[in-house]
Design a protein around this motif. Structure first.
Motif, mmCIF file in Angstrom:
data_model
loop_
_atom_site.group_PDB
_atom_site.id
_atom_site.type_symbol
_atom_site.label_atom_id
_atom_site.label_comp_id
_atom_site.label_asym_id
_atom_site.label_seq_id
_atom_site.Cartn_x
_atom_site.Cartn_y
_atom_site.Cartn_z
ATOM 1 N N GLU A 150 0.793 -1.231 0.000
ATOM 2 C CA GLU A 150 0.000 0.000 0.000
ATOM 3 C C GLU A 150 0.826 1.282 0.000
ATOM 4 O OE1 GLU A 150 -2.842 -0.097 3.157
ATOM 5 O OE2 GLU A 150 -3.989 -1.690 2.204
ATOM 6 N N PRO A 151 1.541 1.554 -1.097
ATOM 7 C CA PRO A 151 2.352 2.772 -1.159
ATOM 8 C C PRO A 151 1.570 4.055 -0.882
ATOM 9 C CG PRO A 151 2.047 1.764 -3.340
ATOM 10 C CD PRO A 151 1.616 0.770 -2.333
ATOM 11 N N VAL A 203 7.002 -11.586 -8.745
ATOM 12 C CA VAL A 203 7.108 -10.334 -7.976
ATOM 13 C C VAL A 203 5.880 -9.444 -8.207
ATOM 14 C CG1 VAL A 203 8.557 -8.309 -7.543
ATOM 15 C CG2 VAL A 203 9.622 -10.485 -8.199
ATOM 16 N N SER A 204 5.442 -8.832 -7.115
ATOM 17 C CA SER A 204 4.250 -7.971 -7.204
ATOM 18 C C SER A 204 4.403 -6.751 -6.316
ATOM 19 C CB SER A 204 3.024 -8.756 -6.736
ATOM 20 O OG SER A 204 3.213 -9.169 -5.394
ATOM 21 N N VAL A 205 3.465 -5.840 -6.481
ATOM 22 C CA VAL A 205 3.288 -4.766 -5.524
ATOM 23 C C VAL A 205 1.900 -5.023 -4.935
ATOM 24 C CG1 VAL A 205 2.131 -3.036 -7.013
ATOM 25 C CG2 VAL A 205 3.771 -2.283 -5.335
ATOM 26 N N VAL A 206 1.691 -4.625 -3.686
ATOM 27 C CA VAL A 206 0.340 -4.780 -3.119
ATOM 28 C C VAL A 206 -0.316 -3.398 -3.079
ATOM 29 C CG1 VAL A 206 -1.001 -5.346 -1.062
ATOM 30 C CG2 VAL A 206 0.855 -6.856 -1.787
ATOM 31 N N LYS A 207 -1.380 -3.271 -3.856
ATOM 32 C CA LYS A 207 -2.022 -1.962 -4.002
ATOM 33 C C LYS A 207 -3.379 -1.958 -3.315
ATOM 34 C CE LYS A 207 -2.350 2.179 -5.669
ATOM 35 N NZ LYS A 207 -3.242 2.556 -4.547
ATOM 36 N N ILE A 250 -0.329 -8.872 -9.293
ATOM 37 C CA ILE A 250 -0.643 -7.690 -8.467
ATOM 38 C C ILE A 250 -1.437 -8.151 -7.244
ATOM 39 C CG2 ILE A 250 -1.730 -5.402 -8.420
ATOM 40 C CD1 ILE A 250 -1.736 -5.437 -11.494
ATOM 41 N N GLY A 251 -1.041 -7.645 -6.088
ATOM 42 C CA GLY A 251 -1.806 -7.919 -4.872
ATOM 43 C C GLY A 251 -2.818 -6.794 -4.681
ATOM 44 N N LEU A 252 -4.034 -7.158 -4.341
ATOM 45 C CA LEU A 252 -5.085 -6.156 -4.155
ATOM 46 C C LEU A 252 -5.553 -6.149 -2.704
ATOM 47 C CD1 LEU A 252 -7.545 -4.305 -4.904
ATOM 48 C CD2 LEU A 252 -8.713 -6.356 -5.656
ATOM 49 N N ASN A 253 -5.503 -4.977 -2.072
ATOM 50 C CA ASN A 253 -6.102 -4.820 -0.742
ATOM 51 C C ASN A 253 -7.394 -4.035 -0.909
ATOM 52 O OD1 ASN A 253 -3.799 -5.976 0.229
ATOM 53 N ND2 ASN A 253 -3.150 -4.248 1.490
ATOM 54 N N PHE A 254 -8.479 -4.571 -0.403
ATOM 55 C CA PHE A 254 -9.756 -3.862 -0.539
ATOM 56 C C PHE A 254 -10.442 -3.702 0.818
ATOM 57 C CE2 PHE A 254 -14.367 -4.034 -0.628
ATOM 58 C CZ PHE A 254 -14.614 -2.847 -1.277
ATOM 59 N N TYR A 255 -10.827 -2.480 1.111
ATOM 60 C CA TYR A 255 -11.594 -2.213 2.332
ATOM 61 C C TYR A 255 -12.749 -1.242 2.129
ATOM 62 C CZ TYR A 255 -7.783 -4.388 4.925
ATOM 63 O OH TYR A 255 -6.864 -5.283 5.396
#
Ligand code: BGC
Length: 409
Positions: free
Chosen positions: A156-157, A232-236, A275-280
Motif C-alpha cells: 500500500e504505497p 514479484v508484485s506490488v500490493v495496491k 498484483i496484490g489487491l487490498n480492498f476495504y
C-alpha cells in the motif's frame, strides 16, 4: 442455492504483517514513535514471532492453503548494509513450517515499518532510497527464494505516503496544512505561522510517492537478477469510487480512481508479474445510500470488491486478494461479509478477471497502527493478557469456502 466454484489451485488463506503481530521489534520507526508517545506501544503484540507454529496449525485447521506475511526489514538489516543471518534463519523456519502444513507462502518485503537508521536518515526522501530498498529486497530473496515464490515489494504505497506525509498520523508525521496555524501573541494579536514549512510536506508527499514507485522498479530488477523465477508484485490498496448517472459525478469518480490507483500502478505495472489487491473501502459520488458500519466506521459493502478487482484487471496481470476484511469485535457481521466478498470475487472471475487467490485480513487480531489493539480484524481472537487464541465462529464459515473451493449463493 447454487455452488459457485473457483478455479482449480485457487489460493485461500489469511494475511498478517510483521510489526502488527510478531512482537518485540524495537528498532523500527513505529517503535521509536511509540517511545516518544506519538503512537500506541506495540510491545509483544500477538507474540507471533515465537508462536507461529501454533498459529499455522490453526490456519491449517481452518482449511487455508496459502498465507501472506511480511518480513521485518529492521530485523534483517538492523544497521545500514549489515544483515542479520539469525533473523534470516528465523524466517526460513517460518517458511518451512508453512510448507510442512501444505500452506503456500506469499511474502511481503516491506509493510509500513522502516528500520530506524533508514527513517532517521530520511526514509524514502533519501535520494538513494530505491537502491537501498532494492539491495534489502534482493538480499532477502537470495536467502529465502528456495522456500518462497511469491514476493511483494511494497504494501500500500499510497496509504503509507498519505498517512505519513499528508495527514501526519503515522511516522514521519509530516502534515500538509496550507494555511499554517494561527498563533495567539501576548499583545492579543495573532499571526499565522508554519504555512511554508507545512506546505513543504506536500512536496515530500509527491517525492515519496514517486520514490516508492522507483524503489519497486529497482527492487523488481534486483530480485529478478537474483532469482529469475520469483513472482514479484506490488500490493495496491484500491479504494472503489463510483457515481450516479450525473456526468460530473462520474468524472469525479474517474479522477479519484486515477489519483488513488492508476497513477501509481502505471509507474510500476511493467515490473509486476502479478498484483496484490487490498480492498476495504468504497465511496459514492452523488448517491445517498445508507450502510451499516464496521468497528472502523467503514461502510459494509463487501460486494464492491468486484469494482476494485475490475480496476486492476485492466492491467491483464494475475491478481491475488492480498487483504480484505473487517474489524468486527463481536463477530456478528464477518461471516456474511466474507461470503459476499468471495461471491463478488467469483463474479469478477466469471467476467474475465484473472484472480488467483484470496487472503482474508487478518488471521489474528493485531496492532491496528495508530489505533492500537482495540480493533479486531482476526479470524482468531487474541487475549492480549494471556495471548490465548480463540477461533471466531466466522472462521468456520470461511473454512467451508476454503475446503470446498466454492461459495454457496
Ligand atoms: C493495511 C493493514 C491494516 C489494514 C486495516 C491495510 O491498509 O495493510 O496493515 O491493518 O489495512 O486497516
Amino acid at each position: 442455492m447454487t455452488k459457485k466454484i473457483f478455479p482449480d489451485g485457487f489460493y485461500w488463506g489469511a494475511a498478517t504483517a510483521s510489526y502488527q503481530v510478531e512482537g518485540e521489534i524495537e528498532n523500527c520507526d513505529w517503535a521509536g514513535a511509540a517511545r516518544e508517545g506519538k503512537v500506541p506501544v506495540c510491545g509483544q503484540a500477538c507474540d507471533h514471532y515465537h508462536r507461529y507454529e501454533q498459529d499455522f496449525d490453526i490456519a491449517k485447521s481452518l482449511g487455508h492453503n496459502a498465507h501472506r506475511f511480511s518480513i521485518e526489514w529492521a530485523r534483517i538489516e538492523p544497521k545500514e548494509g549489515e544483515f542479520n543471518e539469525n533473523e534470516i534463519e528465523h524466517y526460513r523456519q517460518v517458511l518451512q513450517t508453512l510448507h510442512d502444513r501444505g500452506i503456500t507462502p506469499f511474502i511481503t518485503l516491506w509493510h509500513f515499518t522502516l528500520p530506524l537508521w533508514f527513517s532517521e536518515s530520511g526514509g524514502f526522501e533519501r535520494k538513494d532510497s530505491p537502491e537501498i530498498f532494492a539491495r534489502y529486497c534482493a538480499y532477502v530473496v537470495s536467502k529465502l527464494g528456495d522456500l518462497c515464490n511469491h514476493f511483494s515489494t511494497i504494501n500500500e504505497p499510497n496509504v503509507y505516503a498519505t498517512h505519513g506525509y499528508l495527514y501526519g498520523a503515522w511516522p514521519p508525521f509530516k502534515r500538509v496544512s496550507m494555511f499554517g496555524k494561527s498563533i495567539g501573541k501576548e499583545d492579543g494579536t495573532s499571526e499565522r505561522t508554519g504555512a511554508i514549512a507545512k506546505f513543504g510536506s506536500l512536496f515530500s508527499y509527491f517525492k515519496v510517492t514517486k520514490q516508492l514507485a522507483v524503489a519497486h522498479n529497482f527492487a523488481y530488477r534486483a530480485i529478478k537478477k537474483e532469482n529469475p523465477s520469483a513472482v514479484v508484485s506490488v500490493v495496491k490498496h484500491v479504494h472503489y469510487f463510483y457515481a450516479n448517472k450525473n456526468p460530473l459525478n462520474q468524472m469525479l469518480a474517474i479522477i479519484a480512481t486515477y489519483f488513488q490507483t492508476y497513477q501509481f500502478m502505471n509507474r510500476v505495472v511493467k515490473q509486476c508479474d502479478e498484483i496484490g489487491l487490498n480492498f476495504y473501502r468504497s465511496t459514492a459520488f452523488g448517491l445517498k445510500e445508507t450502510f451499516t458500519l464496521t468497528d472502523m466506521g467503514w461502510k459494509i459493502a463487501p460486494q464492491h470488491i468486484y469494482g476494485a478487482i475490475k480496476i486492476l484487471a485492466r492491467y491483464n496481470k494475475p491478481i491475488f486478494i492480498a487483504e480484505a476484511g473487517l474489524a468486527d469485535e463481536h463477530d456478528t457481521m464477518r461471516a456474511d461479509y466474507i461470503k459476499k466478498q468471495t461471491l463478488a470475487t467469483w463474479r469478477a472471475i466469471q467476467d474475465g478477471a484473472d484472480v488467483r487467490g484470496h487472503m482474508y485480513w487478518s488471521l489474528l487480531d493485531n496492532y491496528e497502527w495508530a489505533l492500537g489493539f482495540e480493533k479486531r480484524f482476526g479470524l482468531v481472537a487474541i487475549n492480549y493478557d494471556t495471548l490465548e487464541r480463540t477461533i471466531r465462529p466466522s472462521a468456520y464459515v470461511y473454512k467451508e469456502i476454503c475446503d470446498t473451493n466454492a461459495v454457496v449463493e
